[in-house]
Scaffold this motif. Structure first.
Motif, PDB file in Angstrom:
ATOM      1  N   LEU A 159      34.057  -6.107 -32.464  1.00  0.00           N
ATOM      2  CA  LEU A 159      34.744  -5.049 -32.902  1.00  0.00           C
ATOM      3  C   LEU A 159      35.967  -5.635 -33.767  1.00  0.00           C
ATOM      4  N   GLY A 160      36.172  -6.898 -34.043  1.00  0.00           N
ATOM      5  CA  GLY A 160      36.989  -7.517 -35.057  1.00  0.00           C
ATOM      6  C   GLY A 160      38.580  -7.443 -34.053  1.00  0.00           C
ATOM      7  N   LEU A 161      38.521  -7.290 -32.736  1.00  0.00           N
ATOM      8  CA  LEU A 161      39.581  -7.380 -32.104  1.00  0.00           C
ATOM      9  C   LEU A 161      39.833  -8.676 -31.262  1.00  0.00           C
ATOM     10  N   LEU A 162      39.065  -9.635 -31.840  1.00  0.00           N
ATOM     11  CA  LEU A 162      39.327 -10.990 -30.795  1.00  0.00           C
ATOM     12  C   LEU A 162      40.657 -11.477 -31.076  1.00  0.00           C
ATOM     13  N   PRO A 163      41.397 -12.033 -30.034  1.00  0.00           N
ATOM     14  CA  PRO A 163      42.578 -12.599 -30.355  1.00  0.00           C
ATOM     15  C   PRO A 163      42.228 -14.143 -30.331  1.00  0.00           C
ATOM     16  N   GLU A 164      42.262 -14.687 -31.476  1.00  0.00           N
ATOM     17  CA  GLU A 164      41.816 -15.695 -31.603  1.00  0.00           C
ATOM     18  C   GLU A 164      42.824 -17.164 -31.417  1.00  0.00           C
ATOM     19  N   GLY A 165      42.419 -18.271 -31.003  1.00  0.00           N
ATOM     20  CA  GLY A 165      43.246 -19.518 -31.320  1.00  0.00           C
ATOM     21  C   GLY A 165      42.952 -20.376 -32.305  1.00  0.00           C
TER      22      GLY A 165
ATOM     23  N   VAL B 124      33.960 -18.908 -28.303  1.00  0.00           N
ATOM     24  CA  VAL B 124      33.898 -19.734 -27.246  1.00  0.00           C
ATOM     25  C   VAL B 124      35.331 -19.395 -26.355  1.00  0.00           C
ATOM     26  N   GLU B 125      35.567 -19.554 -25.236  1.00  0.00           N
ATOM     27  CA  GLU B 125      36.723 -19.471 -24.542  1.00  0.00           C
ATOM     28  C   GLU B 125      37.586 -20.972 -24.836  1.00  0.00           C
ATOM     29  N   SER B 126      38.698 -20.677 -25.075  1.00  0.00           N
ATOM     30  CA  SER B 126      39.747 -21.505 -25.210  1.00  0.00           C
ATOM     31  C   SER B 126      40.014 -22.237 -23.800  1.00  0.00           C
ATOM     32  N   THR B 127      39.247 -22.886 -23.282  1.00  0.00           N
ATOM     33  CA  THR B 127      39.352 -23.711 -22.102  1.00  0.00           C
ATOM     34  C   THR B 127      39.568 -24.993 -22.384  1.00  0.00           C
ATOM     35  N   TYR B 128      39.869 -25.871 -21.053  1.00  0.00           N
ATOM     36  CA  TYR B 128      40.402 -27.157 -21.294  1.00  0.00           C
ATOM     37  C   TYR B 128      39.383 -28.394 -22.091  1.00  0.00           C
ATOM     38  N   ASN B 129      38.033 -27.719 -21.876  1.00  0.00           N
ATOM     39  CA  ASN B 129      36.935 -28.504 -22.277  1.00  0.00           C
ATOM     40  C   ASN B 129      36.240 -28.037 -23.562  1.00  0.00           C
TER      41      ASN B 129
ATOM     42  N   LEU C 205      37.508 -19.335 -31.605  1.00  0.00           N
ATOM     43  CA  LEU C 205      38.001 -19.634 -30.424  1.00  0.00           C
ATOM     44  C   LEU C 205      39.191 -18.641 -29.815  1.00  0.00           C
ATOM     45  N   ALA C 206      38.543 -18.114 -28.608  1.00  0.00           N
ATOM     46  CA  ALA C 206      38.964 -16.997 -27.940  1.00  0.00           C
ATOM     47  C   ALA C 206      40.332 -17.370 -27.226  1.00  0.00           C
ATOM     48  N   ASN C 207      41.508 -16.643 -27.598  1.00  0.00           N
ATOM     49  CA  ASN C 207      42.723 -16.757 -26.843  1.00  0.00           C
ATOM     50  C   ASN C 207      42.722 -16.039 -25.328  1.00  0.00           C
ATOM     51  N   THR C 208      41.815 -16.587 -24.412  1.00  0.00           N
ATOM     52  CA  THR C 208      41.503 -15.730 -23.214  1.00  0.00           C
ATOM     53  C   THR C 208      42.839 -15.055 -22.414  1.00  0.00           C
ATOM     54  N   THR C 209      44.077 -15.460 -22.799  1.00  0.00           N
ATOM     55  CA  THR C 209      45.048 -14.983 -21.963  1.00  0.00           C
ATOM     56  C   THR C 209      45.504 -13.683 -22.626  1.00  0.00           C
ATOM     57  N   ALA C 210      45.013 -13.485 -23.709  1.00  0.00           N
ATOM     58  CA  ALA C 210      45.415 -12.192 -24.570  1.00  0.00           C
ATOM     59  C   ALA C 210      44.288 -11.195 -24.587  1.00  0.00           C
ATOM     60  N   ILE C 211      43.019 -11.705 -23.781  1.00  0.00           N
ATOM     61  CA  ILE C 211      42.058 -10.592 -24.183  1.00  0.00           C
ATOM     62  C   ILE C 211      41.999  -9.877 -22.603  1.00  0.00           C
TER      63      ILE C 211
END
Length: 205
Positions: free
Chosen positions: A105-111, A53-58, A75-81
């Motif tokens: 791919l195992g490359l997800l920048p996670e929050g 899931v995107e790390s958005t405000y909600n 939790l995806a760190n969307t600014t790093a994707i």
């Protein structure tokens, strides 16, 4: 093995489920309703390796809700994707599909998904800091107005002791006095919240 990406918005989300060859098995926009999202994921649950899931405000309600029913959440760190440079068509479906792809791919920048009790304390601390900053804004506004209108200076501590009657004696214009009193009203509200009854306001410094 399947992978799910959810592109989350204010009142809806786009859910995409892909297999390990990036073939899309499910793609649909859904309302922000946990029961409907769970129902959509349910047929694929046994094979789902993870949900991102995107790390958005909600994101709290969605991530917490899916964790509570047993899904593996990321939790995806969307600014790093970064989307592929050559990607010509972008949209909610594309974003959700890309989240699933990067997870595969195992490359997800996670929050970090902070546990709910600790998260609540963190958010309360952030709210408290907002009030401290708001208090400072009101003090500076009063100091600036008095300097403009009278050429005088007043310390922050003295500003905190002001009452409306003091403003009427300062020799500023009626309109300016209304503005200063408004600043004082906001200042008092900021002081009254997040201050234990047994503590003085200086504990917020």
């Amino acid at each position: 093995m399947l992978f799910c990406g959810i592109d989350l918005h204010s009142n809806n989300c786009f859910v995409v489920i892909c297999d390990d060859n990036d073939k899309v098995l499910y793609s649909r926009r859904l309302p922000n309703n946990l029961a409907e999202i769970c129902a959509a994921l349910s047929p694929y649950r046994a094979e789902l390796s993870g949900v991102v899931v995107e790390s958005t405000y909600n994101w709290y309600w969605l991530v917490d809700g899916l964790i509570d029913v047993g899904y593996s959440l990321h939790l995806a760190n969307t600014t790093a994707i970064k989307q592929y440079d050559g990607l010509k068509h972008r949209g909610d479906e594309s974003d959700a599909r890309h989240l699933a792809h990067v997870l595969r791919l195992g490359l997800l920048p996670e929050g970090h998904i902070m546990p709910q009790p600790i998260r609540a304390v963190r958010d309360l601390a952030r709210k408290r800091m907002q009030l401290v900053q708001q208090r400072t804004t009101q003090i500076v506004s009063i100091q600036t107005c008095l300097a403009q209108q009278t050429g005088g200076r007043i310390s922050g501590n003295d500003v905190k002791q002001l009452i409306d009657a003091d403003i009427d004696k300062m020799g500023v214009g009626m309109v300016e006095a209304i503005g200063i009193k408004a600043n004082l009203a906001v200042l008092r509200v900021a002081e009254s919240h997040f201050r234990p009854p047994h503590c003085r306001f200086r504990s917020m410094e």
